[in-house]
Design an enzyme around this catalytic site. Structure first.
Site, PDB file in Angstrom:
ATOM      1  N   LYS A 123     -35.146   9.474 -20.048  1.00 19.13           N
ATOM      2  CA  LYS A 123     -35.646  10.760 -20.536  1.00 19.13           C
ATOM      3  C   LYS A 123     -34.483  11.744 -20.663  1.00 19.13           C
ATOM      4  CE  LYS A 123     -39.115  14.285 -19.327  1.00 19.13           C
ATOM      5  NZ  LYS A 123     -40.180  14.659 -18.364  1.00 19.13           N
ATOM      6  N   SER A 198     -44.153  15.466 -20.804  1.00 15.44           N
ATOM      7  CA  SER A 198     -42.920  15.666 -21.543  1.00 15.44           C
ATOM      8  C   SER A 198     -42.079  14.405 -21.711  1.00 15.44           C
ATOM      9  CB  SER A 198     -42.081  16.737 -20.851  1.00 15.44           C
ATOM     10  OG  SER A 198     -41.772  16.367 -19.501  1.00 15.44           O
ATOM     11  N   SER A 222     -46.252  14.489 -16.610  1.00 12.73           N
ATOM     12  CA  SER A 222     -45.274  14.125 -17.637  1.00 12.73           C
ATOM     13  C   SER A 222     -44.854  12.664 -17.625  1.00 12.73           C
ATOM     14  CB  SER A 222     -44.027  15.019 -17.521  1.00 12.73           C
ATOM     15  OG  SER A 222     -44.336  16.335 -17.892  1.00 12.73           O
TER      16      SER A 222
END
Length: 522
Positions: A123, A198, A222
């Protein structure tokens, strides 16, 4: 006791802001072409993309495969693709050489480098040395990480090879991964659908078999929402076990108590070894080597949040799949799964929003979202940004602007009622679960919605966010596909530090319901 009149006004204002926000978006945003309508990823053709990291590492150690990749499937969603992939190729060559020169045998390599040669996606909010480190903020264009964050460093030390970094929502605070720096991330099962946020880039590349394992962070869902939307496994560990250092944005206020870094993967057997590696010196806190006997656990099912006015009702097919899990558990294990309900869950979003705004022990409040949006300069003025967006001049997404506007409706003093509801829920769940209790709960009230639709239902993240505030470990587990061909799943939670229980349940559910499905398969 119910919400006070002032709190009801705040709820009304929040809904009004988001409703206005949604209407403006559809009125003023450009219409998307029909080019992506009904499209999904093509079938996986390389057999190496449909094995777990555990099995792939074994094949590499046994010299059944070399580590230099042949395909291109996973390239597109990665930021910093060229430099990252060149570095990965060099590392892959070194791995092959290491295996040739190793004299201690396969067992020595497995003990020292359990993930040797396994491709890893990261990420973009995690520092990966030499890679973009922007979290989708236009003002951070060109920012590159100079170090590895601890979980990434530990995975690399275990032999994993990072391929690059993946997309996030702007500043990691929205349920869809979209920003004006890297664009929007789509769902591999339907390009018109969201990949979540996210950690949506991670969810998409893993769900599409473009990477073998990945790493995400979770402060409101997330890890779990993208894992749910993309049909993979994702684990939010007990907070404080896996380091959250060297991530952007940095946590402030009490947010460090709610944020976790954890593994994301297609195959359940990779969750535990990844977590053990990522936890580093704290791994002993979870007793991950202790065997779990599912027949000796106590099981509970929570069908929904009790009917919050801010969240969508749980869809019929998700209610039904959770019921099937209950029936399968009772039939296979001979256990009794007790249905329980907690009225406090109706206030899940209010509780999450309240606690996210609490000050730290020194009384320092969290950094306002408008300040983060303006970094490294002055804070943005949300109303002005909205006007700029309407003229097509804002560098920020409608979601980020809306969150900044929503933050303005937050009361100066936290609601005593909501604090009370959280404490009551915490006490009830801690006592119910103990060290041998496991619960089932929807990961989200609906399967992956279409792009931008979360703007109208921002509070649906309460289904995941409440467990960040409660500090419980939770694993999202895939459970096949819906009538529309979209992934379904549920959350499996346990008491604090009892992560091994939910990881064992992930293995069981994968075997019982089939786990990840190839998005391109008929």
């Amino acid at each position: 006791m119910a919400l006070t009149r002032l709190e009801k006004v705040q709820v009304w204002l929040s809904k009004a802001v988001m409703g206005l926000f949604y209407g403006l978006f559809w009125l003023l945003s450009p219409r998307k072409s029909a080019a992506t309508s009904g499209k999904k990823l093509s079938p996986v053709r390389d057999p190496l993309l449909v094995v777990s990291a555990t099995q792939l590492a074994k094949k590499i150690r046994r010299k059944e495969v070399c580590t230099r990749p042949k395909g291109e499937r996973g390239h597109a969603p990665l930021h910093g693709r060229d430099s990252a992939f060149d570095a990965a190729l060099q590392e892959a060559t070194q791995v092959d050489k290491l295996i040739e020169e190793e004299t201690g045998g396969e067992e020595v390599l497995e003990d020292r480098l359990p993930l040797l040669g396994v491709p890893l996606s990261v990420k973009e909010s995690f520092a990966l040395q030499g890679m973009p480190f922007t979290t989708g903020l236009v003002s951070r264009r060109g920012v590159v990480a100079t170090v590895d964050c601890p979980p990434v460093a530990l995975l690399k030390r275990a032999g994993a090879i990072p391929m690059g970094v993946t997309n996030t929502s702007e500043l990691c605070m929205w349920s869809e991964s979209n920003n004006h720096l890297h664009g929007i991330t789509s769902n591999p099962y339907d390009f018109e659908r969201i990949a979540g946020g996210s950690s949506g880039g991670e969810g998409s590349i893993l769900g599409g078999a473009g990477a073998v394992i990945g790493i995400g962070s979770d402060i409101g869902g997330s890890i779990r929402m993208p894992s749910f939307f993309n049909g993979i496994f994702g684990h939010k560990p007990t907070p404080g076990v896996v380091s959250i250092e060297n991530q952007y944005p940095h946590v402030s206020g009490r947010q460090g108590e709610y944020c976790s870094s954890g593994p994301m993967c297609r195959y359940a057997e990779d969750l535990l070894p990844m977590l053990k590696i990522m936890a580093g010196p704290n791994a002993h806190m979870l007793s991950l080597s202790r065997k779990v006997d599912l027949q000796k656990l106590r099981f509970f099912t929570i069908p929904h949040d009790g009917g919050s006015p801010l969240t969508c009702p749980v869809s019929r097919e998700l209610i039904e799949i959770q019921r099937k899990v209950v029936e399968r558990l009772e039939a296979d294990l001979g256990v009794n799964v007790q249905e329980v309900r907690f009225p406090e869950l109706r206030y899940g979003f209010h509780i999450w929003n309240t606690y996210m705004g609490l000050p730290d022990k020194e009384g320092k409040p969290p950094l306002p979202f408008s300040e983060l949006m303006g970094e490294p300069g002055q804070p943005v003025w949300p109303v002005w940004e909205l006007l700029k967006w309407m003229m097509g001049k804002s560098e920020h997404t409608m979601a980020a602007i809306g969150l900044a506007l929503l933050e303005m409706t937050r009361g100066l003093k936290p609601s005593a009622f909501l604090i009370q509801q959280k404490e009551k829920l915490q006490k009830e769940l801690d006592e119910l679960l103990g060290t041998d209790g496991v619960f089932l709960y929807p990961s989200h009230p609906r399967v992956a919605p279409k792009h931008h639709h979360p703007l109208f239902r921002p509070a649906d993240c309460a289904y995941t966010g409440i467990f960040n505030i409660l500090g419980l470990p939770v694993t999202q587990c895939p459970l096949g596909l819906s009538e529309e061909g979209l992934p379904m799943g549920l959350q499996v939670g346990a008491g604090k530090l009892q992560d091994r229980l939910t990881l064992e349940m992930a293995l069981y559910l994968e075997k019982a319901f089939g786990g990840w499905r190839d998005p391109g398969a008929n």
